[in-house]
Design a protein around this motif. Sequence first.
Motif, PDB file in Angstrom:
ATOM      1  N   LEU A 101     -19.947  -1.912   9.285  1.00 54.40           N
ATOM      2  CA  LEU A 101     -18.881  -1.302  10.081  1.00 54.40           C
ATOM      3  C   LEU A 101     -17.542  -1.391   9.361  1.00 54.40           C
ATOM      4  CD1 LEU A 101     -18.072   0.041  12.750  1.00 54.40           C
ATOM      5  CD2 LEU A 101     -17.716  -2.222  13.700  1.00 54.40           C
ATOM      6  N   LYS A 102     -17.273  -2.549   8.811  1.00 45.90           N
ATOM      7  CA  LYS A 102     -16.017  -2.730   8.070  1.00 45.90           C
ATOM      8  C   LYS A 102     -15.921  -1.726   6.933  1.00 45.90           C
ATOM      9  CE  LYS A 102     -15.721  -7.305   7.181  1.00 45.90           C
ATOM     10  NZ  LYS A 102     -15.157  -8.655   7.007  1.00 45.90           N
ATOM     11  N   LYS A 103     -17.001  -1.623   6.185  1.00 45.36           N
ATOM     12  CA  LYS A 103     -17.004  -0.735   5.031  1.00 45.36           C
ATOM     13  C   LYS A 103     -16.823   0.713   5.478  1.00 45.36           C
ATOM     14  CE  LYS A 103     -19.278   0.372   0.755  1.00 45.36           C
ATOM     15  NZ  LYS A 103     -19.343   1.857   0.845  1.00 45.36           N
ATOM     16  N   GLN A 104     -17.524   1.088   6.529  1.00 44.07           N
ATOM     17  CA  GLN A 104     -17.441   2.469   7.001  1.00 44.07           C
ATOM     18  C   GLN A 104     -16.022   2.785   7.466  1.00 44.07           C
ATOM     19  OE1 GLN A 104     -20.257   4.701   6.961  1.00 44.07           O
ATOM     20  NE2 GLN A 104     -18.591   6.130   7.266  1.00 44.07           N
ATOM     21  N   CYS A 105     -15.419   1.848   8.168  1.00 43.39           N
ATOM     22  CA  CYS A 105     -14.055   2.056   8.635  1.00 43.39           C
ATOM     23  C   CYS A 105     -13.090   2.195   7.466  1.00 43.39           C
ATOM     24  CB  CYS A 105     -13.600   0.907   9.536  1.00 43.39           C
ATOM     25  SG  CYS A 105     -14.276   1.020  11.185  1.00 43.39           S
ATOM     26  N   LYS A 106     -13.297   1.369   6.462  1.00 43.56           N
ATOM     27  CA  LYS A 106     -12.436   1.432   5.286  1.00 43.56           C
ATOM     28  C   LYS A 106     -12.590   2.787   4.601  1.00 43.56           C
ATOM     29  CE  LYS A 106     -11.300  -0.942   1.042  1.00 43.56           C
ATOM     30  NZ  LYS A 106     -11.906  -1.346  -0.200  1.00 43.56           N
ATOM     31  N   ASP A 107     -13.818   3.229   4.432  1.00 41.02           N
ATOM     32  CA  ASP A 107     -14.065   4.537   3.814  1.00 41.02           C
ATOM     33  C   ASP A 107     -13.433   5.649   4.640  1.00 41.02           C
ATOM     34  OD1 ASP A 107     -17.450   3.877   2.572  1.00 41.02           O
ATOM     35  OD2 ASP A 107     -15.461   3.296   1.855  1.00 41.02           O
ATOM     36  N   ASN A 108     -13.600   5.559   5.950  1.00 41.32           N
ATOM     37  CA  ASN A 108     -13.046   6.588   6.827  1.00 41.32           C
ATOM     38  C   ASN A 108     -11.530   6.622   6.757  1.00 41.32           C
ATOM     39  OD1 ASN A 108     -15.597   7.246   7.601  1.00 41.32           O
ATOM     40  ND2 ASN A 108     -15.437   6.500   9.698  1.00 41.32           N
ATOM     41  N   ARG A 109     -10.939   5.469   6.689  1.00 40.51           N
ATOM     42  CA  ARG A 109      -9.483   5.401   6.592  1.00 40.51           C
ATOM     43  C   ARG A 109      -9.021   6.101   5.318  1.00 40.51           C
ATOM     44  NH1 ARG A 109      -4.658   5.243   9.189  1.00 40.51           N
ATOM     45  NH2 ARG A 109      -3.156   3.935   8.116  1.00 40.51           N
ATOM     46  N   GLU A 110      -9.751   5.846   4.221  1.00 40.55           N
ATOM     47  CA  GLU A 110      -9.388   6.476   2.958  1.00 40.55           C
ATOM     48  C   GLU A 110      -9.545   7.990   3.050  1.00 40.55           C
ATOM     49  OE1 GLU A 110     -10.754   4.312  -0.438  1.00 40.55           O
ATOM     50  OE2 GLU A 110     -10.551   6.057  -1.734  1.00 40.55           O
ATOM     51  N   LYS A 111     -10.609   8.427   3.700  1.00 40.86           N
ATOM     52  CA  LYS A 111     -10.836   9.866   3.850  1.00 40.86           C
ATOM     53  C   LYS A 111      -9.732  10.497   4.708  1.00 40.86           C
ATOM     54  CE  LYS A 111     -15.768   9.779   3.163  1.00 40.86           C
ATOM     55  NZ  LYS A 111     -17.078   9.516   3.680  1.00 40.86           N
ATOM     56  N   GLU A 112      -9.404   9.796   5.777  1.00 43.93           N
ATOM     57  CA  GLU A 112      -8.350  10.256   6.678  1.00 43.93           C
ATOM     58  C   GLU A 112      -7.031  10.407   5.919  1.00 43.93           C
ATOM     59  OE1 GLU A 112      -7.348   7.262   9.508  1.00 43.93           O
ATOM     60  OE2 GLU A 112      -6.957   8.729  11.081  1.00 43.93           O
ATOM     61  N   MET A 113      -6.716   9.380   5.143  1.00 46.31           N
ATOM     62  CA  MET A 113      -5.481   9.376   4.378  1.00 46.31           C
ATOM     63  C   MET A 113      -5.459  10.461   3.323  1.00 46.31           C
ATOM     64  SD  MET A 113      -2.990   7.809   5.062  1.00 46.31           S
ATOM     65  CE  MET A 113      -2.663   6.942   6.530  1.00 46.31           C
ATOM     66  N   MET A 131       4.510   2.961   9.903  1.00 47.56           N
ATOM     67  CA  MET A 131       4.625   2.150   8.696  1.00 47.56           C
ATOM     68  C   MET A 131       3.270   1.908   8.040  1.00 47.56           C
ATOM     69  SD  MET A 131       6.797   1.105   6.814  1.00 47.56           S
ATOM     70  CE  MET A 131       8.367   0.398   7.121  1.00 47.56           C
ATOM     71  N   MET A 132       2.290   1.617   8.867  1.00 44.77           N
ATOM     72  CA  MET A 132       0.943   1.362   8.348  1.00 44.77           C
ATOM     73  C   MET A 132       0.432   2.584   7.583  1.00 44.77           C
ATOM     74  SD  MET A 132      -1.479  -0.931   8.377  1.00 44.77           S
ATOM     75  CE  MET A 132      -0.641  -1.923   9.563  1.00 44.77           C
ATOM     76  N   ASP A 133       0.623   3.757   8.181  1.00 46.85           N
ATOM     77  CA  ASP A 133       0.167   4.990   7.546  1.00 46.85           C
ATOM     78  C   ASP A 133       0.894   5.219   6.232  1.00 46.85           C
ATOM     79  OD1 ASP A 133       0.325   6.571  10.799  1.00 46.85           O
ATOM     80  OD2 ASP A 133      -1.264   5.362   9.905  1.00 46.85           O
ATOM     81  N   LEU A 134       2.212   5.022   6.258  1.00 45.31           N
ATOM     82  CA  LEU A 134       2.993   5.252   5.052  1.00 45.31           C
ATOM     83  C   LEU A 134       2.561   4.315   3.935  1.00 45.31           C
ATOM     84  CD1 LEU A 134       6.492   5.703   6.701  1.00 45.31           C
ATOM     85  CD2 LEU A 134       5.163   7.463   5.541  1.00 45.31           C
ATOM     86  N   ASN A 135       2.314   3.092   4.319  1.00 42.43           N
ATOM     87  CA  ASN A 135       1.845   2.088   3.376  1.00 42.43           C
ATOM     88  C   ASN A 135       0.543   2.529   2.708  1.00 42.43           C
ATOM     89  OD1 ASN A 135       2.477  -0.295   2.218  1.00 42.43           O
ATOM     90  ND2 ASN A 135       1.835  -1.573   3.937  1.00 42.43           N
ATOM     91  N   ASP A 136      -0.414   2.903   3.564  1.00 42.89           N
ATOM     92  CA  ASP A 136      -1.715   3.317   3.055  1.00 42.89           C
ATOM     93  C   ASP A 136      -1.601   4.601   2.235  1.00 42.89           C
ATOM     94  OD1 ASP A 136      -3.709   2.263   5.946  1.00 42.89           O
ATOM     95  OD2 ASP A 136      -2.847   1.171   4.262  1.00 42.89           O
ATOM     96  N   LEU A 137      -0.747   5.501   2.687  1.00 44.23           N
ATOM     97  CA  LEU A 137      -0.567   6.753   1.964  1.00 44.23           C
ATOM     98  C   LEU A 137      -0.004   6.475   0.577  1.00 44.23           C
ATOM     99  CD1 LEU A 137      -0.680   9.821   1.909  1.00 44.23           C
ATOM    100  CD2 LEU A 137       1.555   9.882   3.000  1.00 44.23           C
ATOM    101  N   GLY A 138       0.991   5.590   0.538  1.00 43.15           N
ATOM    102  CA  GLY A 138       1.582   5.219  -0.740  1.00 43.15           C
ATOM    103  C   GLY A 138       0.542   4.663  -1.697  1.00 43.15           C
TER     104      GLY A 138
END
Lengths: 244, 218
Positions: A101-113, A131-138
């Motif tokens: 689940l952790k891995k899938q969520c991480k992958d999904n977050r990357e795809k989303e971003m 802020m969280m989104d901007l951080n991840d986007l950066g």
Amino acid sequence: MTRKKVKLAYITNDSARKATYKKRKKGLMKKVSELSTLCGIEACAIIYSPYESQPEVWPSPVGVQRVLSEFKKLPEMEQSKKMVNQESFLRQRIAKANEQLKKQCKDNREKEMTQVLFQNLTGKGLHNLNMMDLNDLGWLIEQNLKDINKRVDTLTKASHSQGSAAASSATMVTPEAKPKRGEKVQAGRSGIEANMDTMQRQQWIMDLMNPQDHVGFGGNEMMLPFGDNNHNALWSNAFFPWEK
Amino acid sequence: MMQKNPIQGRQKLAMKKIAKKNNLQVTFSKRRAGLFKKASELCTLCGVDVAIIVFSPAGKVFSFGHPQVESTIDRFFSRNPCLHSSNTHKLVEAHRNANIQELNAQLAQLLDMLEVEKRKGEAFEEIREAGRRKCWWQAPIDELGLNELQQLRIALEELKRNVTKQGNQVLVDSSHCWPFLAANGIGGGVFPFGNEGYEMDPASSITQMYKFGHQGLF
């Protein structure tokens, strides 16, 4: 196959429980047998039920004895190493599911971003990102830049070993293009932000919004584009004056 | 179960020892886990005691038992089918079953969540595929030409500047004091049964853009 999903709890209805027991016990024995045959391994199963005085076994009482004595011969540690009961088995499965689940969520977050990144390349605003989104986007932009730089290095190295043919055609263009290119790109780079407020930006967005098929590239994209292949330029042609 | 690969998936299997060593090992792992799962279900549903012993192709031994492997084996050896049924024993068993029930519920919930996330991932892939066909800059970096890469790089650097700018703006606007551009990496999540990393923001507004039938990621 069952028509309805069975709730995983003790079946209180006596006859239903007995019926389920008969079916599932049969199925379980079949599965042990299949495992043994398919993988060529030794196995045994023992089931104590309230319905029989003697346990149900597979493969046979003698067979079980044989497997059990093999088991008992092993050192204590070896026996307990992969030994589980319901609780420990469930905990193992929970841990595994958690990891997945952790891995899938991480992958999904990357795809989303990644989608957010693409949308922002075409000018969608960054205002609705926290802020969280901007951080991840950066972070994602950084990763992409790293990959691009690596790829550019690889391609430039390859193009340098291309040979005289490339060199001569390049020199045809560069003497003229060089001074212009030099200053234009400089101006381009530093003036990007200024120009972004001008019509150039609108032109750029128009180009991007205009979905054109990605033109296939042969092997010659390593050279400077004194050709034709940039219909989908991110920047308006003002920045690359040597193009037609 | 959706079958992605026409080669793999449900096939009719000949009931004899599997020829390929790799397939044999994989089959063993999967079927052993499935066998233990079935045994566990039988115990819960019907309240029976079991012991299963399995030797792996490599010679290692796996065993599943309820309530324990040892006690059930001993019971078999002693040829004594009768169990002690003291009050203490009943209490212990009741506790154990309550615990199992809780764990089963936990697992079921996790598996549901996993399924949701998998479907979400597939949907993202579809979007990505569609995007790739339309926009050249969405193609994998390895497929881009030098000129495209350079253009893309410029665009990304511009975007990075904007992100930084916006980030500082958010900092100024809000009253929180979050460290901007903290440790690298995409945000981790808070998971009900284990913790690592910092909290993924459920208020992330962009998750609203992708409606998968639930709010945010959890």
